[in-house]
Enzyme design. Structure first.
Site, PDB file in Angstrom:
ATOM      1  N   GLU A 324       0.913  -1.188  -0.061  1.00  0.00           N
ATOM      2  CA  GLU A 324       0.028   0.009   0.098  1.00  0.00           C
ATOM      3  C   GLU A 324       0.992   1.197   0.029  1.00  0.00           C
ATOM      4  O   GLU A 324       0.488   2.426   0.525  1.00  0.00           O
ATOM      5  CB  GLU A 324      -0.976  -0.140   1.176  1.00  0.00           C
ATOM      6  CG  GLU A 324      -1.746  -1.300   1.226  1.00  0.00           C
ATOM      7  CD  GLU A 324      -3.037  -1.084   2.392  1.00  0.00           C
ATOM      8  OE1 GLU A 324      -2.683  -0.625   3.282  1.00  0.00           O
ATOM      9  OE2 GLU A 324      -3.949  -1.667   1.914  1.00  0.00           O
ATOM     10  N   ASP A 398      -8.341  -9.241   3.890  1.00  0.00           N
ATOM     11  CA  ASP A 398      -8.089  -8.194   4.716  1.00  0.00           C
ATOM     12  C   ASP A 398      -9.403  -7.946   6.061  1.00  0.00           C
ATOM     13  O   ASP A 398     -10.084  -7.024   5.632  1.00  0.00           O
ATOM     14  CB  ASP A 398      -8.167  -6.768   4.100  1.00  0.00           C
ATOM     15  CG  ASP A 398      -7.710  -5.744   4.919  1.00  0.00           C
ATOM     16  OD1 ASP A 398      -7.255  -5.790   6.300  1.00  0.00           O
ATOM     17  OD2 ASP A 398      -7.753  -4.436   4.610  1.00  0.00           O
ATOM     18  N   GLU A 426     -12.655  -2.263  11.921  1.00  0.00           N
ATOM     19  CA  GLU A 426     -12.671  -1.463  10.540  1.00  0.00           C
ATOM     20  C   GLU A 426     -13.908  -1.998   9.555  1.00  0.00           C
ATOM     21  O   GLU A 426     -14.312  -0.837   9.200  1.00  0.00           O
ATOM     22  CB  GLU A 426     -11.324  -1.850   9.935  1.00  0.00           C
ATOM     23  CG  GLU A 426     -11.276  -1.249   8.662  1.00  0.00           C
ATOM     24  CD  GLU A 426      -9.964  -1.487   7.697  1.00  0.00           C
ATOM     25  OE1 GLU A 426      -8.932  -2.106   8.498  1.00  0.00           O
ATOM     26  OE2 GLU A 426      -9.642  -1.222   6.616  1.00  0.00           O
TER      27      GLU A 426
HETATM   28  O1  GCW Z   1      -7.062  -2.897   6.288  1.00  0.00           O
HETATM   29  C1  GCW Z   1      -6.139  -2.174   5.319  1.00  0.00           C
HETATM   30  C2  GCW Z   1      -6.514  -0.783   5.847  1.00  0.00           C
HETATM   31  C3  GCW Z   1      -5.468   0.314   6.124  1.00  0.00           C
HETATM   32  C4  GCW Z   1      -4.168  -0.519   6.820  1.00  0.00           C
HETATM   33  C5  GCW Z   1      -3.746  -1.746   6.174  1.00  0.00           C
HETATM   34  C6  GCW Z   1      -2.738  -2.555   6.933  1.00  0.00           C
HETATM   35  C7  GCW Z   1      -2.667   0.587   8.384  1.00  0.00           C
HETATM   36  O2  GCW Z   1      -7.418  -0.121   5.282  1.00  0.00           O
HETATM   37  O3  GCW Z   1      -5.747   1.238   6.701  1.00  0.00           O
HETATM   38  O4  GCW Z   1      -3.272   0.408   7.050  1.00  0.00           O
HETATM   39  O5  GCW Z   1      -5.121  -2.481   5.966  1.00  0.00           O
HETATM   40  O6  GCW Z   1      -3.285  -3.546   7.570  1.00  0.00           O
HETATM   41  O7  GCW Z   1      -1.644  -1.993   6.685  1.00  0.00           O
END
Ligand code: GCW
Length: 711
Positions: A324, A398, A426
């Site tokens: 990311e 995720d 989340e």
């Molecule tokens: O789930 C995603 C989230 C991000 C997060 C990332 C991660 C900290 O949307 O906000 O960043 O995973 O776990 O690195």
């Protein structure tokens, strides 16, 4: 918390004067599960008073002082009598606390091998006769073990346990039990729904908010023994001398509670400001952060030296690299192993560890996002240094409301895998929805990977028993912020609590954890406990049903991840919703079987075959693994389309039922907590209905079948 308690006591007193009522006080949730309300069951009260008349301790340290203070305050609050510490056992009712080294009485109990097998953190809590007197002995090999034992004893009293013939031996099943904060240095919290970060960076190191101590105490009460205090999307600034001093001040507060300090680091840290690929800025003086460059390696070694000079028991680094947009070794044509091992080498002289995250999903690796982490990491098994964990989220995508367990677990026998769970909700309604997560974590922990034959559960992989790892760990992305009640939603405290308890002992059932948490937090009335427990235990399945039933996933609002957005489109395909649900005129679901992306092949038989075949794939994962025709027959006798409708309605109806059940408790719950939860449930009910209606209407465009409202 003591102040809060005292304040509350004054309030109770005043309220009693003004209202002439014995009704409960207003509770703002600050005291978590450490409320220590008076024991009202007279038989139990009598028993506890008989057993706990006075405390006998050995030599005192900062940690045992904490333990004794906790005991004295808690017992006075719960039993209504002042308990004193004295030097020896002279009459019945002594609580003797010590290690064999600090207390000759404990030493003379000769626990021997029983104590040896408990390691540094375990404890024995047993009814004993000492000098012919009825005694309770709390023994451990370290002061931290004693603190854990004290908290357990207080939990037993709070939950009304019979301690007459108590004989408990307890030790953690997992070695590293950490919280991961996603807190930024500017005070914001990524995926945080409980206010701002707890850490007041501007005031540190000089001013220490008493809340830091309360935080450490709450975590110690669960056996959490480490914390990563900053976001994995880390700024290099955390490694400047200025911030190291601030971090050291926090570490000093946490230390007597047995909580080690860890940091997330940015891989570009050695760079000078705004340099290197993509003009990344670091806090060093180098042109590169290439892990094979000798200057870079030296930079990390010096940084480690500086850190350990300030924090001698510093735990280590958590790293998100090449994920990311974060920098990493791939930027220099190096591997994840090169990056992890460079850091591991720098930390090794101090026994520090690296937690290297496997949360990578580079689109070039494979079109199916679910396959990518495994494809990058599994071939690297055996190449990491001894002090490296690969830290993996529970699922392959995720933190979705439900995922199958990531196939990485069990597939890297030569590498300790740290399990990353998410406590913050989340994708499960933020701090607006009541969702008790223990049943979810239990489903994951009990998942059988078959890595070493039947019974190779995820829990067994993580605790090292299946593949004999030399170190073991579990991390929870925390839901804590500076809201007065810590977690935004009062019931989100139960998730913090459950995470800590499962990190200590993953075999605890979800309902037992609720049975502990409710009387300590909300009410000791059996009927109230039963009603609340029932609400909690079904809440996760309900959330799945009104959001993503039957294996659907990632159809949340882009970025925000709260409401539904099944039609979300984007130039990056694996961020769109359509990519995940693949609804069309024939059916819905992602074909990850051998006729599709063949993600199923990453699992070991028989799991692989079970998931691969649409007829044996558990229905809870159906649309995760199979593009399924709308008229597919489900085990309920309904077609897939009708089953989806049924689930969406059932999920929302469950929330309505929670509203009714909560309402029925109005007179039996603290009024402030009652109103707080009532309001949250209203929002949850509205938003769950939006989920249902948005998804059903959207998917109906493809199914072209009538909507059945299951009421
Ligand atoms: O789930 C995603 C989230 C991000 C997060 C990332 C991660 C900290 O949307 O906000 O960043 O995973 O776990 O690195």
């Amino acid at each position: 918390m003591k102040i809060a308690n005292n304040f509350r006591r004054v309030c109770v007193f005043l309220c009693g004067l003004v209202c002439f009522t014995t009704a409960s006080f207003a509770d703002d949730g600050y005291d978590l599960w450490l409320k220590y309300t008076p024991i009202t069951n007279t038989a139990k009260l009598h028993q506890y008073r008989q057993f706990l008349k006075y405390i006998v301790t050995g030599a005192r340290t900062s940690t045992t002082n904490i333990a004794i203070n906790e005991l004295e305050n808690a017992l006075q609050a719960m039993l209504g009598v002042k308990i004193k510490s004295v030097g020896s056992v002279k009459k019945d009712g002594a609580l003797v606390i010590g290690t064999p080294a600090s207390s000759s009485i404990i030493k003379n109990l000769n626990y021997g091998t029983r104590l040896d097998s408990l390691g540094a953190e375990g404890y024995i809590l047993a009814a004993e006769k000492i000098n012919g007197k009825r005694t309770l002995a709390l023994a451990a090999n370290s002061d931290i073990g004693l603190l854990y034992g004290v908290f357990n004893l207080l939990r037993l009293i709070q939950t009304g346990a019979d301690i007459t013939n108590i004989n408990i031996t307890s030790k953690p099943k997992i070695q590293f039990r950490l919280l991961n904060h996603w807190d930024n240095l500017n005070g914001s919290v990524e995926r945080g729904y409980a206010g701002k970060s707890l850490w007041n960076w501007n005031d540190l190191p000089g001013k220490l908010d008493p809340r830091y101590t309360d935080y450490a105490r709450a975590n110690a009460s669960l056996g959490i023994n480490g914390t990563v205090i900053n976001n994995v999307n880390a700024t290099p600034r955390i490694l400047t001398a200025e911030y190291i001093e601030k971090v050291a001040a926090l570490a000093k507060v946490f230390r007597p509670y047995g909580i080690k300090m860890f940091l997330s680091i940015n891989f570009s840290s050695p760079l000078k400001p705004a340099s290197g690929p993509n003009q990344r800025g670091g806090v060093g003086n180098l042109e590169t952060s290439d892990p094979l460059d000798p200057q870079v390696r030296q930079w990390w070694k010096e940084k480690a030296h500086e850190l350990y000079a300030a924090i001698p028991d510093f735990g280590g680094f958590l790293v998100k690299a090449n994920s990311e947009g974060q920098p990493g070794p791939n930027d220099y044509g190096r591997t994840q192993v090169d990056g992890a091992n460079m850091l591991a080498e720098a930390l090794a002289p101090y026994n520090g560890i690296v937690m290297w995250r496997s949360f990578v999903y580079d689109a070039e690796v494979d079109p199916d996002r679910a396959k990518r982490a495994y494809l990058e990491f599994q071939p690297k098994d055996g190449l990491f240094m001894e002090n490296v964990f690969v830290q993996s989220k529970n699922g392959p995508i995720d933190f979705q409301p439900r995922e199958p367990v990531s196939p990485l677990f069990g597939a890297m026998p030569k590498t300790p895998l740290m399990l990353e769970l998410q406590i913050t909700q989340e994708y499960l309604g933020h701090s607006k929805h009541l969702v008790y997560l223990a049943p979810m974590w239990k489903e994951y922990l009990e998942f059988d990977t078959f890595a070493n034959g039947k019974g190779s559960t995820l829990a067994g992989i993580v605790d090292g028993s299946v593949q004999h790892q030399h170190m073991t760990g579990i991390a929870g992305v925390t839901n804590i912020g500076n809201d007065r009640n810590w977690c935004g939603h009062l019931f989100a405290q139960a998730n913090w609590y459950a995470f800590g308890r499962l990190a200590w002992d993953h075999s605890l059932p979800a309902d037992q954890i609720a049975d502990e948490w409710i009387p300590m937090t909300l009410s000791k009335d059996d009927q109230v406990i039963a009603a609340i427990k029932a609400m909690m235990l079904g809440s996760w399945e309900a959330c799945i049903n009104y959001m993503t039933p039957l294996g659907l996933h990632h159809i949340m609002q882009e970025g925000f991840h709260y409401g539904p957005q099944p039609d979300f489109a984007n130039s990056r395909e694996d961020w769109t919703s359509v990519y995940y649900h693949k609804a069309d005129s024939i059916g819905i679901g992602y074909d990850r079987s051998s006729t599709g992306s063949a993600f199923t092949a990453q699992y070991l038989p028989p799991v692989r075959d079970l998931f691969d075949n649409i007829d044996t794939c558990p229905e809870k994962y159906l649309l995760w693994f199979h593009h399924t025709p709308w008229d597919h027959q489900m085990s309920s006798g309904r077609t897939l389309w009708h089953e989806m409708c049924f689930r969406y309605y059932a999920g929302v109806d469950y929330v309505y039922k929670m509203q009714r059940d909560w309402q029925s408790l109005e007179k039996r719950i603290d009024p402030e907590i009652f109103a707080h939860v009532q309001k949250k449930l209203q929002v949850q009910a509205q938003d769950a209905a939006i989920w249902r209606d948005t998804c059903i209407n959207y998917f109906q465009k493809f199914s072209k079948r009538p909507v059945t409202e299951f009421k």
